[in-house]
Design a protein around this motif. Sequence first.
Motif, PDB file in Angstrom:
ATOM      1  N   ALA A 143       0.849  -1.186   0.000  1.00  0.00           N
ATOM      2  CA  ALA A 143       0.000   0.000   0.000  1.00  0.00           C
ATOM      3  C   ALA A 143       0.883   1.235   0.000  1.00  0.00           C
ATOM      4  CB  ALA A 143      -0.930   0.007   1.214  1.00  0.00           C
ATOM      5  N   VAL A 144       0.314   2.365  -0.374  1.00  0.00           N
ATOM      6  CA  VAL A 144       1.010   3.637  -0.335  1.00  0.00           C
ATOM      7  C   VAL A 144       0.192   4.603   0.512  1.00  0.00           C
ATOM      8  CG1 VAL A 144      -0.037   4.296  -2.529  1.00  0.00           C
ATOM      9  CG2 VAL A 144       1.963   5.535  -1.720  1.00  0.00           C
ATOM     10  N   SER A 145       0.876   5.382   1.339  1.00  0.00           N
ATOM     11  CA  SER A 145       0.208   6.361   2.197  1.00  0.00           C
ATOM     12  C   SER A 145       0.822   7.736   1.997  1.00  0.00           C
ATOM     13  CB  SER A 145       0.312   5.960   3.677  1.00  0.00           C
ATOM     14  OG  SER A 145       1.674   5.921   4.092  1.00  0.00           O
ATOM     15  N   GLY A 146       0.011   8.772   2.212  1.00  0.00           N
ATOM     16  CA  GLY A 146       0.480  10.149   2.147  1.00  0.00           C
ATOM     17  C   GLY A 146       0.048  10.885   3.398  1.00  0.00           C
ATOM     18  N   SER A 151       5.376  13.511   3.371  1.00  0.00           N
ATOM     19  CA  SER A 151       6.009  12.276   2.915  1.00  0.00           C
ATOM     20  C   SER A 151       5.014  11.306   2.286  1.00  0.00           C
ATOM     21  CB  SER A 151       6.737  11.578   4.071  1.00  0.00           C
ATOM     22  OG  SER A 151       5.806  11.006   4.973  1.00  0.00           O
ATOM     23  N   VAL A 152       5.572  10.431   1.445  1.00  0.00           N
ATOM     24  CA  VAL A 152       4.856   9.310   0.842  1.00  0.00           C
ATOM     25  C   VAL A 152       5.604   8.044   1.232  1.00  0.00           C
ATOM     26  CG1 VAL A 152       4.265   8.190  -1.342  1.00  0.00           C
ATOM     27  CG2 VAL A 152       3.964  10.655  -1.097  1.00  0.00           C
ATOM     28  N   LYS A 153       4.860   7.025   1.700  1.00  0.00           N
ATOM     29  CA  LYS A 153       5.499   5.793   2.167  1.00  0.00           C
ATOM     30  C   LYS A 153       4.874   4.578   1.478  1.00  0.00           C
ATOM     31  CE  LYS A 153       6.593   7.767   6.709  1.00  0.00           C
ATOM     32  NZ  LYS A 153       8.062   7.846   6.561  1.00  0.00           N
ATOM     33  N   ASN A 164       9.737   1.768   1.700  1.00  0.00           N
ATOM     34  CA  ASN A 164      10.404   2.981   1.235  1.00  0.00           C
ATOM     35  C   ASN A 164       9.660   4.203   1.750  1.00  0.00           C
ATOM     36  OD1 ASN A 164      10.649   0.949  -1.404  1.00  0.00           O
ATOM     37  ND2 ASN A 164      12.556   2.014  -0.908  1.00  0.00           N
ATOM     38  N   SER A 165      10.418   5.231   2.040  1.00  0.00           N
ATOM     39  CA  SER A 165       9.841   6.496   2.471  1.00  0.00           C
ATOM     40  C   SER A 165      10.429   7.610   1.615  1.00  0.00           C
ATOM     41  CB  SER A 165      10.145   6.755   3.949  1.00  0.00           C
ATOM     42  OG  SER A 165       9.528   7.949   4.391  1.00  0.00           O
TER      43      SER A 165
END
Length: 345
Positions: A143-146, A151-153, A164-165
């Motif tokens: 998954a990707v979070s903002g 930041s985007v992780k 990754n961050s």
Amino acid sequence: MDTAKPNRGQAEDGEAGSEWSIPPNAPACMERHLDGAHYRADGALLLGASSLSGRCWVGSIWVFKDPSKAPNEGFCSAGVQTEAGIADLKWVDNKGILVASDSGALELWELDENETLIVNKFCKYEHDDIVTTVSVLTNNTQAVSGSKDFSVKIWDIPQETVLNSYRAHSGQVTCVASCPGKDTVFLSCAEDSRILLWDTRSPKPATRITCGASSNLSTSLVWHPHQNDTFVLGDENGTVVLVDTKKPDSALSTDVHSRSVTGFAFSAHSSPLLASISEDCSVVVLDSSFSEVFRNRSHRDFVKGLSWSPSDKGSLTTVGWDHQVLHHVVPTQNSHPSTNNDITA
């Protein structure tokens, strides 16, 4: 004039309350502000609620096997209190629920006990501010979070860890959107006026997309379900823009809302309809040529979540800060637009 029918889950005066049965661990009361809605493939409706007033800003997660009964707590199939408000939430496979929390955590919850109980699997405080948005990649394991921390992780869900961050934005991240056909590709936008196209296979994974059709801050993004090079963006002024990543200068735009766009969802039609929601309290549906086929103004506060019903291609569910769960009957593509659009609540 738009109309709204009473929710069938709401007991009438004098009606027997024998059906009212709150599941184990479900809160007795749902918070007023509904921030997200997402259908599972079998039609179960996931809701996220937040309390945005008072001393404690808490939230809750709810699952309704019968969406017509939402948001009545006693007719939910499962529910649980969260320690903070919920900014976004998504189904992961059939039992997992991924939550973007106001606390700065990404949380994974899971249905248990014949789907009458929601239990926490992990709660990771990797962001330094509110997690504003989350999107599950097509492999369902990442998954990707903002976040408002800029930041985007990228997350490995089974391993419960950040892979990754990235800090490619210089403003609060407002939306991330995974690409339906590519599990390493996603989009992000932020209050730095930048839209980034990401491919995590690349050494430099982020590429800026410059779109001349909108000079305002982008607030929402969604990929086209059948075209991996095409996405839609919405901005703070209510403009909706169709963008080809290979030819961003030839984007098609239309003024749909009068205030910020808060979300998008494509329907499952062969030529999918695009639904958009906004802080102007309206729900709008556009056809494949970007012509308006539906508009409804029954919400009385910001509209914050939407999802198309998997059991009825013409049924769209929206939720908002007015605590309403509205089920819209959208005209089919062969029908003529109507000024008296049907709606059930």
